[in-house]
Design a protein around this motif. Structure first.
Motif, mmCIF file in Angstrom:
data_model
loop_
_atom_site.group_PDB
_atom_site.id
_atom_site.type_symbol
_atom_site.label_atom_id
_atom_site.label_comp_id
_atom_site.label_asym_id
_atom_site.label_seq_id
_atom_site.Cartn_x
_atom_site.Cartn_y
_atom_site.Cartn_z
ATOM 1 N N LYS A 8 2.920 -30.795 95.653
ATOM 2 C CA LYS A 8 1.521 -30.934 96.780
ATOM 3 C C LYS A 8 0.853 -30.599 95.967
ATOM 4 O O LYS A 8 -0.745 -30.705 95.906
ATOM 5 N N ILE A 12 -2.975 -30.988 94.519
ATOM 6 C CA ILE A 12 -4.398 -30.409 94.821
ATOM 7 C C ILE A 12 -4.812 -29.209 93.891
ATOM 8 O O ILE A 12 -6.246 -29.689 94.579
ATOM 9 N N CYS A 291 -4.667 -22.705 99.012
ATOM 10 C CA CYS A 291 -3.683 -23.264 97.937
ATOM 11 C C CYS A 291 -3.774 -21.724 96.780
ATOM 12 O O CYS A 291 -1.634 -21.525 97.032
#
Length: 365
Positions: A8, A12, A291
């Motif tokens: 993930k 992203i 992130c």
């Protein structure tokens, strides 16, 4: 070669990188097409350079995605000396390029690049290696001296160009890396306080910086002089309203707003896409930085954590300072918006750094 695990976080970060770099090409074309046609007889002049930067940037991204980040430790001193060498080259006639009274670029074989863009990430790499290696002695003042030395040399060479915005960026990176490295609070304050005092001193020493400060306080006192750029930027923001005037429909790009394709490209974004469009761009930056912080927190070793944290710091610092300038929140200073502003050197270095971060994320898994 290890396979990439598309988790993930990877997805992203990659989507944010792809979206920002492609969006940057669109906005560089929109902001520069009239200027390019008028000055170079080619409205695609800056767009072509930006596309080349994106292609080379993705090449750097994929190279560092598969290049084991641990091997970067071997290059910390090489990158420091290469950066110093390149920063010195800008002062050599025939090699360094002077533009608007500053020598910030090196020109070779018809190509130009800005060494200070490389110096920022060299400083991050050096500090990450140094504080990871000396984690047990981080609270000793002697331990932070090498980081101070390297950061100080970089700042000195960059301010001599002169380029105060990159100097401030380097100073913020150095102080942040020392803080993350575990520097004692008293040592941190001993360094940070004099560094903060240097900012007004540097402004006073250079008349043009003092003029910019006065223009920031009251741009209407000199609407055709130092205050012109900030006033035109504010016109862009106001003209955009909530939803913007439409993509490619900016009025300020018609030679009203200087450096519309580079330092002030966010003004054109606000004018064409409005408050909501500009907010969405900021949201993408925020997601990317969050992130990267997540990758740093999940890193298996201290070096990786500091390295990714430093890269996140560079991106966050430049985004905040760039937006603060175009909105009139701080005095005008030239600093590109990462991944979006025109400039191949900045694009390649920033995109390559994201490859390093995702390499760390890959090995975390």
């Amino acid at each position: 070669m290890k396979k990439i695990k598309i988790d993930k976080t990877f997805l992203i970060v990659f989507l944010c990188l792809f979206a920002l770099s492609v969006f940057g090409c669109v906005m560089v074309y929109s902001a520069s097409c009239y200027f390019s046609q008028k000055n170079f007889n080619n409205e695609l002049y800056f767009l072509i350079k930006q596309i080349i930067g994106v292609v080379l940037g993705f090449a750097g991204f994929f190279f560092f995605l598969f290049f084991d980040y641990k091997k970067l430790k071997k290059f910390k001193w090489i990158m420091v000396f290469v950066s110093i060498f390149l920063l010195i080259l800008v002062f050599i006639p025939g090699i360094g390029i002077e533009n608007y009274g500053a020598r910030r670029w090196i020109g070779l074989f018809g190509l130009s690049f800005q060494p200070s863009e490389i110096a920022k990430f060299s400083l991050v790499l050096f500090c990450a290696c140094h504080f990871a290696k000396n984690k047990n002695n981080a609270k000793s003042f002697k331990t932070i001296l090498p980081a101070l030395m390297v950061g100080g040399i970089f700042c000195l060479l960059v301010i001599l160009e002169p380029n105060m915005s990159i100097t401030m960026c380097l100073g913020i990176i150095m102080i942040t890396m020392m803080f993350l490295g575990g520097t004692r609070l008293k040592h941190f304050l001993i360094i940070a306080f004099p560094a903060m005092l240097m900012v007004p001193l540097l402004i006073i020493l250079e008349p043009y910086r003092l003029q910019r400060l006065m223009a920031f306080i009251d741009p209407w006192a000199s609407p055709q002089g130092e205050g012109f750029q900030l006033i035109q930027s504010l016109y862009s923001l106001g003209n955009g309203g909530l939803f913007g005037v439409g993509l490619f429909s900016s009025r300020q790009k018609y030679l009203y707003l200087p450096f519309a394709e580079s330092d002030f490209i966010f003004s054109i974004i606000c004018e064409e896409l409005g408050f909501f469009g500009a907010s969405f761009v900021i949201l993408i930056f925020a997601i990317l930085i969050i992130c990267l912080i997540k990758i740093a927190l999940n890193s298996k070793d201290r070096f990786a954590s500091l390295l990714v944290s430093g890269i996140a710091c560079v991106i966050a610092t430049q985004v905040i300072l760039n937006i603060a300038v175009v909105t009139g929140s701080i005095p005008p200073t030239g600093l590109p918006l990462p991944f979006i502003s025109a400039g191949s050197t900045s694009l390649m270095v920033f995109m390559s750094s994201i490859g390093i971060c995702l390499n760390v994320n890959k090995q975390n898994k």
